[in-house]
Write a protein that holds these residues in place. Structure first.
Motif, short mmCIF file in Angstrom:
data_model
loop_
_atom_site.label_atom_id
_atom_site.label_comp_id
_atom_site.label_asym_id
_atom_site.label_seq_id
_atom_site.Cartn_x
_atom_site.Cartn_y
_atom_site.Cartn_z
N GLN A 1 -0.64 0.51 6.51
CA GLN A 1 1.40 0.38 7.03
C GLN A 1 1.68 -1.41 7.54
O GLN A 1 0.83 -1.91 7.23
CB GLN A 1 0.17 1.16 8.65
CG GLN A 1 1.82 1.64 9.14
CD GLN A 1 1.21 2.81 10.31
OE1 GLN A 1 0.05 3.19 10.50
NE2 GLN A 1 1.59 2.79 11.44
N ASP B 1 1.05 4.59 3.57
CA ASP B 1 1.90 4.81 4.99
C ASP B 1 3.00 4.22 5.17
O ASP B 1 3.21 3.02 5.64
CB ASP B 1 0.03 4.52 6.37
CG ASP B 1 0.05 4.84 6.72
OD1 ASP B 1 0.67 5.95 7.27
OD2 ASP B 1 -1.49 5.03 7.80
N GLU B 2 3.96 5.92 6.07
CA GLU B 2 4.61 5.62 6.60
C GLU B 2 5.97 4.33 5.71
O GLU B 2 5.67 3.63 6.36
CB GLU B 2 4.41 5.10 8.18
CG GLU B 2 3.83 6.11 8.92
CD GLU B 2 4.55 6.63 9.54
OE1 GLU B 2 5.70 6.50 9.78
OE2 GLU B 2 4.47 6.83 10.76
N THR C 1 -3.37 8.44 9.77
CA THR C 1 -3.45 7.56 9.41
C THR C 1 -4.85 7.63 9.06
O THR C 1 -5.69 6.79 8.31
CB THR C 1 -2.95 6.20 10.49
OG1 THR C 1 -1.83 5.95 10.29
CG2 THR C 1 -3.31 4.69 9.53
MG LIG Z 1 -0.11 6.10 11.94
#
Ligand SMILES: [Mg+2]
Ligand SMILES: Nc1ncnc2c1ncn2[C@@H]1O[C@H](COP(=O)(O)OP(=O)(O)OP(=O)(O)O)[C@@H](O)[C@H]1O
Lengths: 264, 420, 287
Positions: free
Chosen positions: A82, A164-165, A46
């Motif tokens: 995220q 992000d993810e 991140t």
């Molecule tokens: Mg992360």
């Protein structure tokens, strides 16, 4: 398509409260590929995205996007944070969030046009969320929230996507759907960079991988990076030398570059 | 100062001085724990939220009765805490929003009751104002007795649950994982904050009570990183500030006490900010200066060493050096026998050679480390090594040597110099 | 009963609650607490220098101290690493304390006392009147400044709607598209400081918080979208001030206090209804 790398990260060191969590990251991501940033929890994935997007100021080094400073090419870049980074109780419905993808900082005061709406609807269709467009965002499942974020990103119509993810909390069917969407984007010449922490699937998904664990363990085409030796290195814990010198830097408040010295 | 003596001889003076310092110290102790748990503003919410209890207690007693007002304050304090908790559990509103809501709504109710008190014609009605901004001098020995009893109870409870509190304050998650009942300790701490707020209302006043819970703890944190040290420090600072407040309250009766206590605490904050050994600006500044000096003198000796490496030459003419050292650097090198000076020439000593070699070794080891372990391109490793060479001490050097297997050359094929 | 007082209360409540909405959305509700306390020394110093209740001087004074407050909070947090909420706590109690000391010291020279700092003077807000030029309407001075404030706040929120919205909802995303989160942070804080100043005289330091936070928080609980939330915020602030005023007149108690409390009751009722509504289908299901 030119040969300039989509992202060029040069000697990047980044820290929280003076303690480096990324050490001298130095790599390039090519254009038109599906790229994975892979590493264990807390390895700085991140943080790397945040530095690429200018959300954090690095201690040393710089990032170039399409060979230029971020500010010059911002409109070509789309960032998907995220999912936990926002308050999903915010008073907005799905359409509101996707329309944020049409915001332009230079025209923040002008109205949303019909064209913007059409683009947003198209984006929702592509992630299969059109029927939810009037629903409040807190009443979505985790996977649906993720798809709303991706729809907003699609609505930006960028060339480079940083996510992000995006697969966290998403069921297998949605994951497949999102993946085929990303692959389609790639085939249309877009560059997609994804933070991912599942090794099992990383091999199948990505063309190109950066293996991260506070330092760059490897960066290259998937076949080259996915060797048991490199994977073991990335998932085999922190390096004592780096953690100890990191502690020294924090304790002595030492700079990571000498005064006036630049990375070039 | 003749006049000051008359105050010292005032029958209540020593009572009030002793009382306020004691009460404030106890409040500050409780505040230290809320500070460490990052719940500082809870104290502010409680302090404002208890106004209906204070005004209600006043109305019930029909006079300024410390015990009844104290009980009213504690009851409303608990109600404040549970309302905040209830709202943040039942809705998506954040804890801080719930605090602002309850604080202001209850304070509103308190204002309503306050106007009732003021129009009630009760004999002591104007005395209620002393609870808002504090009026230490107006405290009678009986009042102090009541507050002190509560304060002693607080101190005992605090001592009893001290081990639990200290574990929770430092690592909540760990405490939870080893089976601590964190919620129960939280509840006890909330009750303690309520009590700590209530005992201070007459000396500092409820509007500014939060400062007594927050500021001493924050100051103490700048001076000590250990819990016990923080507690001692915050208690002492709070007591001192309260003492000054009490004196002012006697010398200038028209002045409320609370603001003066807070002002003293603020001044302490500013002073600590500059000179505290933990995080003071002066210390930060000195540290940077020191780092800069280390970098300068080590770079100086390193450059001489490099010249020696190239040419074997140990004697240099000072004015012909490419980067002339500053006076300070030169003095340091002379004092440490790195070099000897004869007129305009300097001579690199054995010790200086060793120092230069050590730094060069650190530099090249680091470059090799970056290149091998971090897989950096060889032409990118230099800038980082320029700094790390000053940071790598004996221990880290050994670690590097071990990791890299006592290498002979750096990524640029230069020798890594070892002690002969 | 005085209609002008009620009107003033409503207009002030409107601008406060609108300005507060974005702080509540940003989870910065306690910042209203800080700002409303911290501007006091600014007001007092403005009084002392200008020698009268000069609105411009007060605005400047309050702004200066609003910024000193925000600066100190940031400074403590960043350079001495005091925790976020403690920095807020230290800063505003200290500035407020300085303000109170000044008020007590110069009571004779300024038209402000401890009482006014806490209660405000909404009761007297209809007294000082200005005749509108060209007419023979005598309008309270407070009404004019409150109305001007409401108009300014409404304009700012309309213009800044998107910036405020996006930086509240998702600051990281906002930064990524090039919208300055810091700038909008200061804008929302600035709007809040501005309404605090005008409301301060009327409702006092602490009840400003009620007006800024409670209607917005209540509206958030019952609104699905931001425009609806802003609308509900205004409705709730109007109803709260009307009921509060009524109760205050009925019981002969502090108007500002009563409004704050009634706003709190409104929120409690909404929460209770929501809790009950959540229970009902459950009971039906278990039957
Ligand atoms: Mg992360
Ligand atoms: N705001 C912060 N303050 C201090 N340290 C932080 C902060 N954010 C992250 N860190 C630390 O920095 C390191 C890297 O964090 P980062 O969030 O980049 O990891 P990540 O690879 O994204 O992990 P995950 O897979 O859990 O998302 C971690 O050790 C974390 O503890």
């Amino acid at each position: 398509m030119s040969n300039v790398p989509a992202i060029d990260i040069h000697n990047l060191t980044a820290s929280y409260e003076r303690k480096p969590v990324l050490w001298e990251i130095d790599c390039q991501f090519p254009q038109g590929k599906l790229i994975g940033i892979v590493g264990p929890n807390g390895s700085g994935k991140t943080t790397l995205l945040k530095n690429i997007m200018g959300l954090m100021k690095p201690d040393s080094g710089y990032v170039k996007i399409f060979g230029d400073k971020l500010n010059k090419v911002r409109h070509r870049v789309s960032y998907v944070p995220q999912r936990e980074s926002v308050d999903w109780d915010f008073p907005a419905d799905v359409m509101d969030v996707v329309l944020m993808g049409r915001y332009n900082p230079k025209k923040l005061f002008s109205r949303i046009t019909q064209e913007d709406r059409d683009i947003a609807i198209e984006a929702l269709k592509r992630v299969n969320m059109l029927e939810f467009s009037k629903r409040h965002i807190s009443q979505l499942s985790g996977g649906q929230q993720q798809r709303v974020f991706i729809a907003r990103s699609l609505a930006q119509q960028a060339d480079l996507y940083l996510m992000d993810e995006p697969f966290v909390g998403v069921d297998a069917a949605s994951e497949d759907a999102i993946l085929s969407l990303l692959t389609e984007m790639k085939n249309n010449g877009k560059t997609v960079v994804i933070v991912h922490h599942d090794l099992q699937t990383a091999y199948e998904y990505f063309d190109y991988i950066a293996l991260l664990n506070t330092r760059l363990v490897a960066c290259g085409p998937t076949e080259e990076v996915f060797t048991s030796e490199l994977l073991q290195e990335a998932y085999g814990g922190r390096l004592t030398v780096l953690s100890r010198i990191g502690e020294l830097i924090a304790k002595k408040d030492f700079p990571v570059r000498e005064k006036g010295q630049k990375d070039n | 100062m003749d006049s000051l003596w008359t105050y010292f001889n005032h029958p209540n003076f020593w009572w009030v001085l002793a009382g306020t310092t004691f009460l404030s110290a106890i409040s500050a102790l409780v505040g230290t724990f809320t500070y460490l748990q990052r719940k500082s503003l809870m104290g502010d919410a409680i302090a404002h939220g208890i106004l209906p209890g204070v005004a209600g207690g006043f109305l019930l007693a029909g006079e300024k009765n410390a015990l009844i007002i104290m009980i009213g304050a504690i009851v409303w304090g608990l109600l404040t805490v549970s309302s905040i908790d209830w709202i943040s559990r039942k809705t998506h509103l954040q804890n801080s929003t719930a605090m602002a809501v309850v604080l202001s709504a209850f304070f509103g109710l308190g204002m309503m009751l306050l106007t009732v008190v003021q129009t009630s014609g009760l004999p002591d009605a104007s005395g209620i104002n002393s609870f808002l901004f504090g009026q230490a001098a107006s405290m009678l020995p009986e009042d102090l007795l009541v507050y002190s009893v509560f304060a002693i109870v607080v101190a005992f409870v605090l001592a009893a649950i001290y081990p639990h509190l200290s574990i929770i304050s430092f690592d909540r998650a760990a405490a939870q994982s080893i089976g601590f009942n964190v919620r129960r300790i939280d509840a006890v701490l909330s009750i303690l904050v309520v009590a700590a707020t209530a005992i201070g209302i007459q000396s500092i006043g409820l509007i500014l009570m939060a400062a007594l819970l927050i500021t001493p703890a924050a100051i103490a944190r700048m001076w000590s990183s250990r819990l016990i040290g923080m507690l001692l420090f915050s208690g002492a600072i709070a007591a001192f500030a309260a003492g000054i407040g009490a004196v002012i309250s006697f010398t200038a009766p028209a002045m409320p006490t609370g603001p003066w206590i807070v002002l003293v605490l603020f001044i302490f904050t500013l002073i600590s900010m500059v000179i505290s050994p933990q995080r003071g600006l002066l210390k930060q500044f000195r540290q940077q200066k020191k780092n800069q000096n280390i970098i300068l003198r080590e770079n100086f000796i390193k450059r001489l060493y490099h010249q020696w490496e190239k040419s074997g030459q140990t004697t240099f003419i000072l004015n012909e050096l490419k980067d002339k050292p500053s006076k300070r650097t030169l003095r340091f090198a002379l004092q440490n026998d790195w070099i000897h000076q004869v007129g305009i020439t300097i001579h690199l000593s054995e010790k200086g050679l060793r120092e230069g070699r050590r730094i060069t070794r650190a530099h090249r080891l680091w470059e090799l480390y970056l290149s091998r372990t971090l897989r950096m391109r060889d032409d990118h490793v230099h800038p980082s090594a320029e700094v790390m060479e000053h940071l790598i001490g004996d221990d880290l050097e050994k670690e590097l040597l071990r990791t890299l297997g006592y290498p002979q050359t750096d990524p640029h094929q230069r020798d890594i110099p070892y002690e002969p | 009963m005085n209609t002008w007082v009620l009107i003033n209360a409503v207009v002030i409540a409107l601008s406060c609650s609108l300005a507060g909405a974005f702080l509540v959305l940003r989870h910065r509700a306690m910042l209203t607490d800080a700002i409303s306390h911290a501007v006091l020394p600014g007001l007092v110093i403005a009084f002392l220098i200008s020698g009268s209740r000069n609105t411009t001087a007060m605005l400047i004074g309050a702004f200066v101290f609003g910024f000193i407050c925000i600066f100190l909070v940031e400074f403590f947090r960043r350079y001495v690493r005091i925790t976020d909420d403690a920095s807020i706590g230290i800063t505003f109690t200290s500035l407020f304390a300085i303000g109170i000391i000044l008020v007590s010291r110069y009571t004779d020279r300024i038209d402000l006392d401890q009482e006014c700092v806490l209660h405000g003077e909404i009761t007297y807000s209809a007294l000082k009147r200005i005749v509108l030029p060209g007419t023979n309407w005598a309008v309270p001075q407070t009404f004019i400044s409150a109305m001007a404030m409401l108009i300014i706040v409404s304009i700012l929120i309309t213009i800044g709607y998107r910036g405020l919205k996006i930086t509240s909802f998702n600051p990281d995303y906002a930064t990524s598209i090039g919208v300055s989160v810091t700038l909008w942070h200061y804008i929302s804080g600035g709007i809040a400081s501005m309404v605090t100043i005008v409301s301060f005289e009327a409702v006092g330091a602490i009840l400003v918080i009620a007006l800024m936070v409670i209607p917005a928080a209540t509206a958030w609980l019952i609104s699905k979208r931001l425009p609806a939330m802003l609308l509900n915020t205004t409705l709730l602030s109007v109803s709260g001030s009307i009921f509060g005023y009524g109760v205050a007149i009925w019981l002969n108690v502090s108007i500002a206090g009563s409004i704050a409390f009634l706003l709190g009751i409104q929120l409690m009722m909404v929460v209770l209804v929501k809790v009950a509504a959540r229970r009902l289908p459950l009971q039906r299901a278990t039957k």
